[in-house]
Scaffold this active site. Sequence first.
Site, PDB file in Angstrom:
ATOM      1  N   TRP A  10       0.810  -1.080  -0.016  1.00  0.00           N
ATOM      2  CA  TRP A  10       0.031   0.069   0.007  1.00  0.00           C
ATOM      3  C   TRP A  10       0.869   1.363  -0.124  1.00  0.00           C
ATOM      4  O   TRP A  10       0.317   2.464  -0.101  1.00  0.00           O
ATOM      5  CB  TRP A  10      -0.813  -0.040   1.276  1.00  0.00           C
ATOM      6  N   HIS A  98      12.751  -2.093  -1.172  1.00  0.00           N
ATOM      7  CA  HIS A  98      12.036  -1.413  -2.398  1.00  0.00           C
ATOM      8  C   HIS A  98      12.482  -0.251  -3.142  1.00  0.00           C
ATOM      9  O   HIS A  98      13.422   0.515  -2.491  1.00  0.00           O
ATOM     10  CB  HIS A  98      10.645  -1.122  -1.728  1.00  0.00           C
ATOM     11  N   GLU A 168      11.510  -6.328  -9.562  1.00  0.00           N
ATOM     12  CA  GLU A 168      10.667  -5.101  -9.941  1.00  0.00           C
ATOM     13  C   GLU A 168      11.452  -4.311 -11.099  1.00  0.00           C
ATOM     14  O   GLU A 168      12.441  -3.551 -10.239  1.00  0.00           O
ATOM     15  CB  GLU A 168      10.391  -4.334  -8.635  1.00  0.00           C
ATOM     16  N   GLY A 174       4.994   1.623 -11.698  1.00  0.00           N
ATOM     17  CA  GLY A 174       4.033   2.977 -11.455  1.00  0.00           C
ATOM     18  C   GLY A 174       3.634   3.471 -12.682  1.00  0.00           C
ATOM     19  O   GLY A 174       3.429   4.782 -12.960  1.00  0.00           O
ATOM     20  N   SER A 216       3.700  -2.496 -12.117  1.00  0.00           N
ATOM     21  CA  SER A 216       2.306  -2.012 -13.219  1.00  0.00           C
ATOM     22  C   SER A 216       1.656  -3.396 -13.386  1.00  0.00           C
ATOM     23  O   SER A 216       0.958  -3.425 -14.639  1.00  0.00           O
ATOM     24  CB  SER A 216       2.695  -1.388 -14.258  1.00  0.00           C
ATOM     25  N   GLY A 237       1.564  -2.737  -6.446  1.00  0.00           N
ATOM     26  CA  GLY A 237       1.491  -1.519  -5.729  1.00  0.00           C
ATOM     27  C   GLY A 237      -0.035  -1.155  -5.885  1.00  0.00           C
ATOM     28  O   GLY A 237      -1.175  -1.430  -5.141  1.00  0.00           O
TER      29      GLY A 237
HETATM   30  C1  PEP Z   1       5.933  -1.335  -6.600  1.00  0.00           C
HETATM   31  O1  PEP Z   1       5.972  -0.123  -6.445  1.00  0.00           O
HETATM   32  O2  PEP Z   1       6.316  -1.921  -5.967  1.00  0.00           O
HETATM   33  C2  PEP Z   1       4.838  -1.644  -7.728  1.00  0.00           C
HETATM   34  C3  PEP Z   1       4.787  -2.933  -8.173  1.00  0.00           C
HETATM   35  O3  PEP Z   1       4.021  -0.581  -7.993  1.00  0.00           O
HETATM   36  P1  PEP Z   1       2.817  -0.570  -9.154  1.00  0.00           P
HETATM   37  O4  PEP Z   1       2.252  -2.036  -9.259  1.00  0.00           O
HETATM   38  O5  PEP Z   1       1.919   0.517  -8.758  1.00  0.00           O
HETATM   39  O6  PEP Z   1       3.547  -0.451 -10.395  1.00  0.00           O
END
Ligand code: PEP
Length: 256
Positions: A10, A98, A168, A174, A216, A237
């Site tokens: 979150w 992260h 990631e 994002g 994403s 996210g």
């Molecule tokens: C994240 O920041 O770990 C992430 C996966 O964000 P999002 O899913 O919004 O891209």
Amino acid sequence: MKKKIIVGNWKMNPETSARAREIFSTISRRAKKFKQLEVVICPPAVYLGLFKKSSAKTGKNFSLGVQDIFWERSGPYTGEISPAMALSLGASFTIVGHSERRARGETDLVVSKKALAAARAGLRAIVCVGERERDAGGAYFEFLKNQIKSSLAGARPRDLRRVLIAYEPLWAIGKSFKEAMKPADVYEMSLFIKKVLTDLFGKDAALAAPILYGGSVNFENAGLIVKEGEVEGLLVGRESLDPENFTKLLRTINGL
Ligand code: PEP
């Protein structure tokens, strides 16, 4: 077949505890039904206490996590949270390293200290790794290998039982959901990460550490990413703050 692990991060949301309760109660109620999944919600740590009781009742396929952890047990470390504190509020996972924390100065060494302290205290550490950009020459493979190695510096093979790797790629976080990594590329990277872990810690340890993809993911792209990317779960996210869409995502992965 192992349960797929879907982690909702979150971040610094939502703004009020009332809204946090609303989102949490919808997700936790629905997550119970998805028996093929292990759903982990990582709210801001200040909200953990609100959810401890209800998550304990929710059952084995639902857990709480924190978004960061400190490596010391206690002492003069203003603002930090120890593994024991997180465990005492019902968390069984923590995210470490992260990219949003790395962007503010967190080094691989710090990530490794956090990951090891968490794993050895009984939390499962979700260690985030990923390249900033891709180059035609494939230097990102070497970058990723080195980042994994130094983010797990000092780990022993048995520590890997409590480690998950969240791959990631920064360029995919994002963004619009169409810009998530293509499933075939996720597959290539998950194989590569398993190979790096095998070289570092041996085959058994490498097999014990689930690989998640993050960047994403939404309810529309999640299914193919998990199925064709052959990852063992997702780190989600934005979509994890939308109870309706997050439920759709869980339903899709549960049905794979
Ligand atoms: C994240 O920041 O770990 C992430 C996966 O964000 P999002 O899913 O919004 O891209």
